[in-house]
Design an enzyme around this catalytic site. Structure first.
Site, short mmCIF file in Angstrom:
data_model
loop_
_atom_site.label_atom_id
_atom_site.label_comp_id
_atom_site.label_asym_id
_atom_site.label_seq_id
_atom_site.Cartn_x
_atom_site.Cartn_y
_atom_site.Cartn_z
N LYS A 183 44.31 -2.20 27.28
CA LYS A 183 45.25 -1.11 26.68
C LYS A 183 46.15 -0.41 27.58
CE LYS A 183 45.08 3.17 24.39
NZ LYS A 183 46.62 3.51 25.06
N GLU A 259 39.06 6.15 37.82
CA GLU A 259 39.87 6.74 38.75
C GLU A 259 40.83 7.71 38.30
OE1 GLU A 259 42.87 7.80 40.50
OE2 GLU A 259 43.89 5.81 40.02
N CYS A 294 48.77 10.17 41.04
CA CYS A 294 47.52 10.69 41.00
C CYS A 294 47.20 10.96 42.39
CB CYS A 294 46.38 9.69 40.70
SG CYS A 294 46.37 7.94 41.43
N GLU A 393 45.45 19.92 38.65
CA GLU A 393 46.68 18.75 38.75
C GLU A 393 47.87 19.08 37.80
OE1 GLU A 393 46.49 14.15 39.19
OE2 GLU A 393 45.23 14.99 37.54
#
Length: 493
Positions: A183, A259, A294, A393
């Site tokens: 996906k 992750e 990331c 973040e």
């Protein structure tokens, strides 16, 4: 060729791929390119029934052994052909990637697409090198341990490196003999769909790789809750990772590999061996891919004795980085993936100002007349280590600088967030470098270089940056189970 001509002559893939054929899906959604905000096509919006069909196809392919039981050399040949096809279609894939998520097409050509091909080659070569074990000698029996594929793997990948992140998960999962339901993120589904098409062209049997575009709320949840999916491999945000763990717990206790996010520190000590190189690295560690990475080095920790000079150098680099059309080969800094992402980053910039951080450069939307979603490279100084900018973040081109005096202070700052994905350290002192590598709680530590590793090294984080590893031989292990086999001999002495 002009940018408009490139788009005009490009096929925009939009169908799901289920059981080896383009699947006609009733519902669809507009695919918007961040370069100018225009709609470039329609993409299938897979619902729970479509996910059922994809998983059933993957299960049937796994159970009848059409891929799982192929000899190693035959599996290798297919994965090598897929790598060749990715490279043969480099320009098309790079353009789709650039249109879809706003990254500079030059970066997609130089990094994203070649790296994806290399990933499939690496795991093609590695698949017959994950050996079992023979147990201790016993006169009445012989025992061994072997790796068994898990079955059906659900891979959910992010929008920032769409093809490369898919390769990191699909390649080792296939190498271990599993079937995969992939996906892609709804913001950038095009190259994942093309991957499914190219895999069939390479000779991957129907049903072994299914691609189901759609939203996280509908498609992702249906995949996460599916009772016949054996594992979820996910890269994305922490909140979504938490949802997937809940879906797994509320369904069939499927395995989950996550992750997740990061707030990676770049630590520069006064004895840095090359200030100019470190400043260049510090800038591109946060501004590469528009900061939508990331492992982005979003926290710059600099020893106070060199902080003023070092920040001046980083700002000087930032001044050379100008947002531009992602399809222009000279562009080094493109568009944010979506209007929503752009607006979220702008809100965080305003909050940083309100929290007292000093804006050194950037912080504004530009190229608004294009219709696209562009933000200038942004640097703040005087960031409070407990503020949102230092702990949360942003996933955008926003760098926060914090000073320190001693190594112990630097290590404490480095570990002061909920994350633990990556860290950089700049020092000429090998003893200090070793101490830093030991003290910093993160899955990756780079000394005197940023992102200085490749497919051969494991990738993943500590704490709320997730668990499980992509890349390297270790990635193969998470897509397999261990089976212990013992044969007992009659009449043995």
């Amino acid at each position: 060729m002009t940018e408009s001509a490139i788009i005009e002559g490009l096929r925009m893939p939009g169908d799901a791929i289920i059981d080896g054929v383009p699947a006609l899906i009733v519902d669809g959604f507009d695919n918007v390119t961040p370069r100018d905000g225009s709609v470039i096509g329609r993409v299938a919006l897979c619902n729970a029934a479509d996910v059922d069909r994809a998983v059933a196809s993957a299960r049937a392919a796994f159970e009848d052994g059409r891929w799982r039981d192929l000899p190693y050399n035959d599996k290798k040949a297919v994965l090598f052909r897929l790598a060749d096809l990715i490279e043969a279609n480099l320009d098309e894939l790079a353009t789709l990637e650039s249109l879809d998520m706003g990254k500079p097409v030059a970066d997609a050509r130089a990094f994203d697409i070649p790296a994806s091909a290399k990933t499939f080659r690496y795991y093609a070569e590695a698949l017959d090198k994950l050996y079992g074990e023979v147990g201790p000698h016993h006169p009445g029996r012989i025992s061994w341990v072997q790796h068994e594929p898990l079955g059906v793997i659900g891979c959910i990948v992010p929008w920032n490196f769409p093809l490369n992140m898919a390769a990191w998960k699909v390649a080792p999962a296939l190498a271990m003999g599993n079937s995969v339901v992939l996906k892609p993120a709804e913001q950038s589904p095009l190259t994942a769909i093309r991957l499914g098409e190219l895999a069939l062209e390479a000779g991957l049997p129907a049903g072994v790789l299914n691609v189901i575009p759609g939203t996280g709320e509908v498609t992702g949840q249906a995949l996460g809750r599916h009772m016949d999916v054996d594992m979820l491999a996910f890269t994305g945000s922490g909140p979504v990772g938490g949802l997937l763990m809940r879906y797994a717990g509320e369904s069939n206790l499927k395995r989950v590999s996550l992750e997740l996010g990061g707030k990676s520190p770049q630590i520069v000590f006064a004895d840095c061996p090359d200030i100019a190189a470190a400043a260049e690295a510090a800038a591109w560690a946060i501004f590469f891919n528009q900061g939508e990475v990331c492992t982005a080095g979003s926290r710059l920790l600099v020893q106070n004795s060199i902080k003023t000079e070092f920040l001046e150098r980083v700002v000087a680099v930032a001044k050379t980085i100008v947002p531009g059309d992602p399809l222009d080969p000279s562009t080094r800094f493109g568009a944010m993936v979506s209007e929503e992402q752009m607006n979220g980053v702008l809100r965080r910039i305003e909050r940083a100002k309100a929290d007292g951080a000093k804006l050194l450069i950037g912080g504004t939307r530009v190229r608004e007349e294009s219709g696209g979603f562009y933000i200038t490279p942004t640097i703040f100084d005087g960031v409070d280590p407990s503020s949102a900018l230092a702990t949360e973040e942003v996933f955008g081109p926003v760098l926060g600088a914090i000073g320190f005096d001693t190594p112990e202070e630097a290590f404490k700052l480095a570990n002061s967030t909920i994350y633990g994905l990556a860290a950089g350290v700049w020092t000429a002192d090998v003893n200090l470098a070793h101490r830093a590598a030991r003290r910093i709680r993160s899955g990756l530590v780079w000394i005197n270089g940023w992102d200085a590793c490749d497919i051969t090294m494991p990738f993943g984080g500590f704490r709320q940056s997730g668990f499980g590893r992509d890349r390297s031989m270790h990635a193969l292990e998470k897509y397999a189970d261990l089976k212990a086999v013992t044969i007992s001999f009659t009449g043995a002495q």
